[in-house]
Design an enzyme around this catalytic site. Structure first.
Site, PDB file in Angstrom:
ATOM      1  N   SER A 148     -12.300   4.576  -0.301  1.00  0.00           N
ATOM      2  CA  SER A 148     -13.021   4.677   0.966  1.00  0.00           C
ATOM      3  C   SER A 148     -14.319   5.441   0.783  1.00  0.00           C
ATOM      4  O   SER A 148     -14.376   6.413   0.033  1.00  0.00           O
ATOM      5  CB  SER A 148     -12.162   5.372   2.023  1.00  0.00           C
ATOM      6  OG  SER A 148     -12.855   5.468   3.250  1.00  0.00           O
ATOM      7  N   LYS A 205      -4.291   3.352   2.293  1.00  0.00           N
ATOM      8  CA  LYS A 205      -5.662   2.960   2.622  1.00  0.00           C
ATOM      9  C   LYS A 205      -5.690   2.072   3.866  1.00  0.00           C
ATOM     10  O   LYS A 205      -6.602   2.171   4.705  1.00  0.00           O
ATOM     11  CB  LYS A 205      -6.295   2.217   1.437  1.00  0.00           C
ATOM     12  CG  LYS A 205      -7.683   1.633   1.696  1.00  0.00           C
ATOM     13  CD  LYS A 205      -8.695   2.672   2.173  1.00  0.00           C
ATOM     14  CE  LYS A 205     -10.128   2.214   2.077  1.00  0.00           C
ATOM     15  NZ  LYS A 205     -10.440   0.971   2.795  1.00  0.00           N
ATOM     16  N   HIS A 208      -5.287   4.329   6.779  1.00  0.00           N
ATOM     17  CA  HIS A 208      -6.583   5.011   6.910  1.00  0.00           C
ATOM     18  C   HIS A 208      -7.529   4.148   7.743  1.00  0.00           C
ATOM     19  O   HIS A 208      -8.187   4.618   8.670  1.00  0.00           O
ATOM     20  CB  HIS A 208      -7.163   5.270   5.513  1.00  0.00           C
ATOM     21  CG  HIS A 208      -8.632   5.552   5.473  1.00  0.00           C
ATOM     22  ND1 HIS A 208      -9.593   4.575   5.656  1.00  0.00           N
ATOM     23  CD2 HIS A 208      -9.323   6.700   5.256  1.00  0.00           C
ATOM     24  CE1 HIS A 208     -10.800   5.104   5.572  1.00  0.00           C
ATOM     25  NE2 HIS A 208     -10.664   6.396   5.319  1.00  0.00           N
ATOM     26  N   ASN A 209      -7.588   2.853   7.420  1.00  0.00           N
ATOM     27  CA  ASN A 209      -8.483   1.944   8.146  1.00  0.00           C
ATOM     28  C   ASN A 209      -8.027   1.745   9.588  1.00  0.00           C
ATOM     29  O   ASN A 209      -8.856   1.583  10.496  1.00  0.00           O
ATOM     30  CB  ASN A 209      -8.563   0.601   7.429  1.00  0.00           C
ATOM     31  CG  ASN A 209      -9.398   0.671   6.163  1.00  0.00           C
ATOM     32  OD1 ASN A 209      -9.651   1.745   5.634  1.00  0.00           O
ATOM     33  ND2 ASN A 209      -9.811  -0.472   5.663  1.00  0.00           N
ATOM     34  N   GLU A 212      -9.196   4.619  11.397  1.00  0.00           N
ATOM     35  CA  GLU A 212     -10.646   4.423  11.512  1.00  0.00           C
ATOM     36  C   GLU A 212     -10.989   3.523  12.705  1.00  0.00           C
ATOM     37  O   GLU A 212     -11.928   3.812  13.456  1.00  0.00           O
ATOM     38  CB  GLU A 212     -11.156   3.807  10.214  1.00  0.00           C
ATOM     39  CG  GLU A 212     -12.630   3.501  10.147  1.00  0.00           C
ATOM     40  CD  GLU A 212     -12.990   2.790   8.853  1.00  0.00           C
ATOM     41  OE1 GLU A 212     -13.615   1.717   8.926  1.00  0.00           O
ATOM     42  OE2 GLU A 212     -12.621   3.300   7.771  1.00  0.00           O
TER      43      GLU A 212
END
Length: 506
Positions: A148, A205, A208-209, A212
């Site tokens: 990222s 990940k 995480h997105n 986000e």
């Protein structure tokens, strides 16, 4: 110098923007890097750009070498070989693995740095370690690594989330720690950790997105409220966000949004703001959808991410939104609400809200979104056998620097999971609960004002709804279960007896 000393520590396969920047990053830390890209109509331009870029690196010609022949590329690497794939997810990865298969040896490591679905990563890890060993006696370590920070992060320090075997991580650790972003009190803590085995890195990940998505939607909704409720123009909106960024809300996304809001249109004839000319339609690449789908499969509620994803889908219905805007513009029930709005050029307002209240509401919502995302990761640890390796505090440490969701708030979250690693939900931490208790009133005010004025704020509303649901010991689910048993004999549990029950409800 021996032949082995002259070999590269890592090879980067794929010289697109991300691949070039990752290679330059590693080389700038004095690790020897070999670069490869298949020859096509674009490869010459890619290599020319790389040759120019490496001039900025001390001893660039010695530490960064370019190859157009795949076998020579592989032979240039020190054993066990480490190859980072920086190519599109899906079929290109599968094809590349087949090309590399006859050229590799046992204990070589392949790192997939793309946004791949974690189930594909799990399958490939099994294929490389088990299937290839049975087929040709080679045990290759496959690492799915979330990266990222975008192109800028790749060049100067990304957040790295690798999964895979301990052997693979230990062979990569010195290089990954050197190339990663740094965070912490002294800004010297590498933003990288082994998340867990097989597809764990890509799963982390993905979440995480998902966080986000929620964070971006919270900020976007807050900007609209600054515009439509407080009557702030772009300049005032930017100033408000800068003030937020100087406090608890300090984050990369707040910072760049403040900058986007005050950017003037270089191509325009007037002195207008570029953001105001951007089409009100948001795109997505898939990781947000995966997060929502997998949360549904796991039975974990992540309504903030879901609302953010659905808001993007609704934004794409440009024509229908325009028609609805016209059709419902004279709705008498809405006119009362519309009349209380202020125009973006107005300097007066009848609202009780202010920028400080809105900032506190945003902070509260962000905490709730993290609670949802981290609960999903913990659930996946149990579902996929990662719990023994999964460390939420270490994952949140990685997110403090280099990545898109980096924020001051993460220091507080790290403390929560360091103090209690088995914490089932972030909202149950004493420090977090004190913050939420002090700011949820602000979130409630914002949601009520949004609803009364007819301003769509789905993510902020879902954050409050999640909080209200979580703090309600006995809610509405007992009615649902009674209905299910009444029409479908699905049975129910009782609060006063053990077992499963069925009743004749009428």
């Amino acid at each position: 110098m021996t032949e082995d000393e002259d070999k590269s520590v890592i090879g980067v396969f794929g010289m697109g923007v991300m691949g070039q920047n990752l290679a330059l990053n590693v080389a700038s830390k004095s690790f020897k890097v070999s670069c490869y890209n298949r020859e096509d109509e674009f490869s010459m331009r890619l290599f020319e750009a790389l040759e120019i870029a490496k001039r900025d690196i001390s001893n660039g010609d010695d530490v960064l070498r370019v190859f157009k022949d795949l076998q020579m590329f592989v032979e240039s690497l020190k054993k066990p070989r480490r190859i980072l794939l920086s190519i599109p997810a899906g079929k290109p990865v599968e094809m590349t693995l087949e090309l590399l298969k006859p050229l590799l040896e046992s204990d070589d490591v392949i790192i997939d740095g793309g946004n791949e679905h974690f189930l594909e990563t799990r399958r490939r890890e099994q294929m490389c370690a088990v299937d290839w060993f049975a087929e040709c006696g080679k045990k290759i370590h496959f690492v799915g690594m979330g990266i990222s920070g975008g192109a800028e992060g790749a060049r100067h320090g990304p957040a790295l989330m690798p999964g895979g075997s301990e052997f693979a991580y230990n062979s990569l650790k010195p290089m990954l720690e050197a190339m990663s972003a740094k965070a912490g009190e002294k800004n010297d803590e590498p933003c990288v950790t082994r998340c867990g085995p097989d597809g764990c890195g890509h799963y982390v990940k993905m979440v995480h997105n998902g966080i986000e998505y929620a964070d971006m939607q919270f900020i976007a909704e807050s900007v609209v409220l600054l515009r439509d409720v407080l009557g702030f123009d772009n300049e005032k909106q930017s100033i408000a966000l800068k003030e937020w960024n100087n406090g608890d809300l300090e984050s990369f996304l707040i910072d760049i949004t403040a900058k986007c809001l005050k950017k003037k249109d270089d191509d325009g004839d007037d002195d207008s703001y570029l953001a105001n000319k951007v089409l009100d339609k948001a795109g997505s690449k898939g990781t947000g959808k995966w997060t929502v789908q997998l949360a549904a499969d796991a039975g974990i509620a992540i309504p903030c991410c879901s609302a953010a994803l659905e808001a993007r889908y609704i934004s794409a219905a440009i024509d229908d939104r325009a028609k609805c805007s016209e059709m419902y513009s004279n709705n008498t029930e809405d006119l009362v609400l519309e009349s209380s709005k202020t125009s973006s050029s107005s300097s007066t307002t009848t609202t009780t809200l202010n920028a400080e209240t809105l900032g506190k509401a945003l902070y509260c919502a962000k905490i709730i979104a993290y609670a949802q995302g981290l609960s999903l990761i913990k659930s996946a640890g149990n579902d996929y056998g990662w719990s023994e390796d999964l460390n939420i505090a270490n994952i949140c440490k990685v997110w403090r620097g280099g990545c898109i969701i980096r924020a001051k708030l993460l220091e507080t979250i790290v403390r929560a999971f360091t103090k209690e690693p088995s914490l089932s939900n972030l909202l149950l931490d004493s420090e977090i609960s004190s913050i939420v208790k002090s700011r949820v009133g602000d979130l409630r005010k914002v949601v009520v004002e949004s609803a009364q004025r007819g301003i769509a704020s789905p993510a902020l509303m879902n954050a409050l709804s999640y909080y209200d649901n979580m703090k309600t010991k006995r809610g509405s689910a007992y009615i649902i279960q009674a209905q299910r048993d009444a029409f479908g004999a699905h049975t129910f549990e009782r609060v006063d007896k053990e077992g499963k029950f069925h009743a004749d409800w009428w």
